[in-house]
Enzyme design. Structure first.
Site, PDB file in Angstrom:
ATOM      1  N   CYS A 147      22.510 121.322 -71.424  1.00 50.42           N
ATOM      2  CA  CYS A 147      22.202 122.176 -72.569  1.00 50.42           C
ATOM      3  C   CYS A 147      20.846 121.760 -73.109  1.00 50.42           C
ATOM      4  O   CYS A 147      19.992 121.285 -72.367  1.00 50.42           O
ATOM      5  CB  CYS A 147      23.294 122.095 -73.625  1.00 50.42           C
ATOM      6  N   HIS A 155      20.900 123.714 -83.917  1.00 49.33           N
ATOM      7  CA  HIS A 155      22.046 123.655 -83.005  1.00 49.33           C
ATOM      8  C   HIS A 155      23.275 124.186 -83.751  1.00 49.33           C
ATOM      9  O   HIS A 155      23.855 123.510 -84.584  1.00 49.33           O
ATOM     10  CB  HIS A 155      22.280 122.212 -82.546  1.00 49.33           C
TER      11      HIS A 155
END
Length: 636
Positions: free
Chosen positions: A27, A557
């Protein structure tokens, strides 16, 4: 061998070796391993390893936190383990369809632009040696130099397909096979003869002034034979198609055999579709253009030269310049001279001059360094480095070069210039306008004038009417270099702000990825906290990386482990590469649905290049914070 090969080897060794790895993804900041036996991993060794921030056990994954360069480490791990070569972060383009097309084409050419320039310069050197009488076209030295210089242009589909594969997130070796198939001799029109499974195709192209195209069949379906060497668009389109097929194939093919069967089906589907669809479309367009150009030439040679000169570079990009070749060949065969291609002669010089003018306006030193080889190559008639590396990405210089090509083209046809041979690019094309039988060199003189016209227009328009919009921060005159400046980051999310140390994810809580805060959202919307650029929009939309116009890098995030939702409950409103203004909506997300799925929506907001700043000060707001409130004050 990649830059992080040593680190990759140590990581693989300390997660229990290649044989202990079931799968690997990544990620924004971390490698996400699924291990057969996590007890075989050396947690303490990995935590203290140079290049690793920390390790995490979460959601059935063994996570090795790397930081912003995780993609490069991932590629090296993939390369050494053979777990799979597809990138999880294909590059995205933003803006209008035209802007995206230009971004894709120029982005694809950037990786091999140096080799392209070198090839053009070698071709030019070879031509000079022949013109000076040092070499002959039959000599071994000429043949070797010609092979070196011409190779990348002849097999351009391979280079383009490999670069396009990286751009679109496809295995680059799959791209190599796609490009190789387009260059395969048995596919090329020039190698085919009527008979057997290869026949002339009359029905679709009746009425054309030229010989009907040749076709072969694939599983009973006819497709037009075509010459794809030196082409660009077919490779890009077929690789793009493969990228769209890749995701659904991965969903239906068991993971244990994906390395073999995903490429198998990508090639088995994408290439036949390319030959069955792209080939006929290109041939139809080429024949339509040929008929139209022939009619235009008969109606008005000056208008014909104007249009050909203006569009020549675009026609070459799309492989449609072949529409004029048959006309020129027909004229040479019947009359001994041709006028069909004289209108394009000045286009390369207009392009070269426009790029030369860009040198005085470019702000990026790396871009400036490309100008000289591009100009040398352009003078010799090879303009690909100039187009794809410089003028096309900047747009206006490319348009100005088209204008210069148009005016010079109209001049050439207005003067009735004739070419007596085909071949010779750039300055080496001047002799083709000399009548060898009569010795009349007036055409060559007019061609030199056309060069001057094209060059002056391309240079002047670019120099005076184009400015490089690259943002370069300058310290105002009189300001001390050590003076402290600040940048304000407003909150990208509305909700309750908490110290970063309260984050549930220890990698964030310990500040390993940078300084910042955690926001517990009350509204499922992320907006731009400053003016800048979207550097990373992850395909799952759970995280977004921004860089401000002043260079501040920010990671937002959304939630913890929400990468596993694979984009569900998230909606992106911008694409990677997009320019944004403070307050622009970036991402929407469904707070309730995400929480019901078992995930936290707490949102770390991190300055990932914190080390570049003197201090990062959090707001003293103790109540809820809105998306217009100041969140961080960054001291430079």
């Amino acid at each position: 061998m990649g830059k992080y090969r040593d680190l990759a080897e140590k990581i693989v060794e300390n997660v229990g070796g290649k044989e202990n790895i079931n799968s690997l993804t990544h990620c924004i900041t971390r490698l996400r391993f699924k291990l057969k036996d996590e007890s075989k991993a050396n947690d303490d060794v990995l935590k203290n390893m140079d290049g690793v921030v920390t390790i995490m056990h979460s959601a059935g994954q063994y996570q090795v936190v790397i930081g912003n360069h995780v993609g490069q480490v991932y590629e090296d791990v993939v390369d050494m383990t053979g777990l799979g070569g597809e990138s999880n972060t294909p590059e995205e383009s933003s803006g209008s369809l035209f802007d995206r097309l230009i971004d894709v084409i120029s982005g694809i050419f950037q990786p091999f632009l140096g080799a392209l320039s070198a090839g053009g310069m070698i071709k030019g050197l070879n031509a000079i040696l022949v013109a000076a009488g040092v070499l002959t076209a039959e000599s071994g030295t000429y043949i070797v130099l010609n092979a070196i210089g011409d190779a990348i242009f002849m097999f351009l589909p391979i280079a383009v397909a490999v670069a396009a594969a990286k751009k679109f997130g496809v295995n680059q070796y799959v791209g190599l096979v796609i490009g190789g198939a387009l260059c395969y001799p048995a596919i090329q029109l020039s190698t085919l003869t009527a008979g057997g499974d290869v026949q002339p195709l009359y029905t679709l192209f009746s009425g054309s002034m030229f010989e009907s195209p040749v076709y072969m069949t694939f599983m009973g379906l006819p497709f037009v034979a075509n010459d794809y060497t030196s082409s660009v668009i077919p490779s890009i389109l077929i690789v793009w198609l493969a990228s769209k097929l890749q995701r659904p194939l991965r969903k239906v093919i068991p993971e244990v055999i994906q390395n073999f069967f995903v490429p198998f089906f990508l090639l088995l589907i994408a290439l036949p579709v390319g030959f069955l669809v792209i080939g006929p479309v290109i041939t139809i367009l080429t024949n339509m253009l040929a008929t139209g150009f022939d009619s235009l030439l008969a109606f008005s040679p000056i208008l014909f030269g104007l249009i050909v000169g203006f569009f020549w570079q675009v026609l070459v990009m799309f492989g449609l310049h072949w529409s004029l070749i048959p006309i020129a060949i027909l004229q040479l065969g019947t009359m001994g001279y041709a006028t069909a291609l004289t209108g394009m002669f000045g286009a390369s010089f207009a392009q070269t001059a426009a790029v030369a003018a860009m040198y005085f306006r470019l702000k990026n030193p790396k871009e400036k360094a490309l100008v000289l080889p591009a100009v040398i190559s352009g003078i010799c008639g090879v303009t690909e480095p100039a187009i794809y590396g410089l003028s096309l990405p900047k747009k206006k210089p490319f348009v100005f070069s088209m204008i210069g090509g148009a005016v010079s083209g109209a001049f050439m046809t207005a003067m009735g210039v004739r070419s007596y041979v085909m071949g010779g690019l750039g300055v080496f094309g001047i002799p083709s306008y000399i009548n060898q039988q009569t010795g009349d060199s007036s055409g060559a003189i007019y061609s030199v004038i056309a060069i001057a016209i094209a060059s002056v227009i391309g240079f002047v328009l670019t120099f005076f009417f184009w400015r490089d919009d690259t943002v370069v921060e300058e310290i105002p005159e009189g300001q001390k270099a050590m003076e402290v400046r600040k940048e304000i980051v407003t909150s990208p999310v509305q909700g309750q702000m908490m110290p970063l140390s309260t984050a549930s994810d220890q990698a964030f809580a310990q500040g390993a990825l940078g300084k910042g805060v955690v926001i517990h959202p009350t509204v499922g919307e992320v907006v731009a906290p400053f003016d800048g650029t979207v550097m990373t929009m992850f395909p799952t939309k759970h995280a977004i990386g921004l860089i401000s116009d002043n260079g501040l890098e920010l990671l937002i995030h959304i939630g913890l482990d929400t990468v596993q939702l694979d984009g569900k409950y998230f909606e992106a409103h911008v694409e990677q590469g997009a320019k944004v203004k403070r307050g622009d909506k970036l991402v929407s997300f469904d707070i309730k649905a995400i929480e019901e799925a078992g995930f936290s929506v707490e949102t770390p907001v991190i300055v990932t290049n914190s080390a570049d700043y003197l201090d990062i000060i959090e707001t003293d707001c103790k109540e809820g914070i809105s998306s217009s409130d100041e969140l961080l004050t960054v001291l430079v």
